[in-house]
Design a protein around this motif. Structure first.
Motif: not given
Length: 65
Positions: A43-55
């Motif tokens: 879940w952390r890896i998925i959330a990190q991917f989403g965060a990077v895309v949004l940034i």
């Protein structure tokens, strides 16, 4: 900047990553279930991917690209 919806979404995603990371560290520290640790890491890896895309999206929008 503070009311920009993409910025707010990126900030929320970063906070979500931090929360998931804290839960994972807490589970590891107490010697918790390995399957739970693995699921939290996923879940952390998925959330990190989403965060990077949004940034990246936020930076592109702010630069006018």
């Amino acid at each position: 900047m503070g009311r920009d919806p993409v910025f707010l979404a990126a900030a929320a995603a970063v906070l979500l990553v931090a929360l998931i990371l804290a839960l994972g560290i807490g589970n590891f520290a107490k010697g918790g279930d390995a399957k739970k640790s693995n699921k939290l890491m996923q879940w952390r890896i998925i959330a990190q991917f989403g965060a990077v895309v949004l940034i990246v999206l936020f930076v592109l929008i702010r630069r006018g690209g």
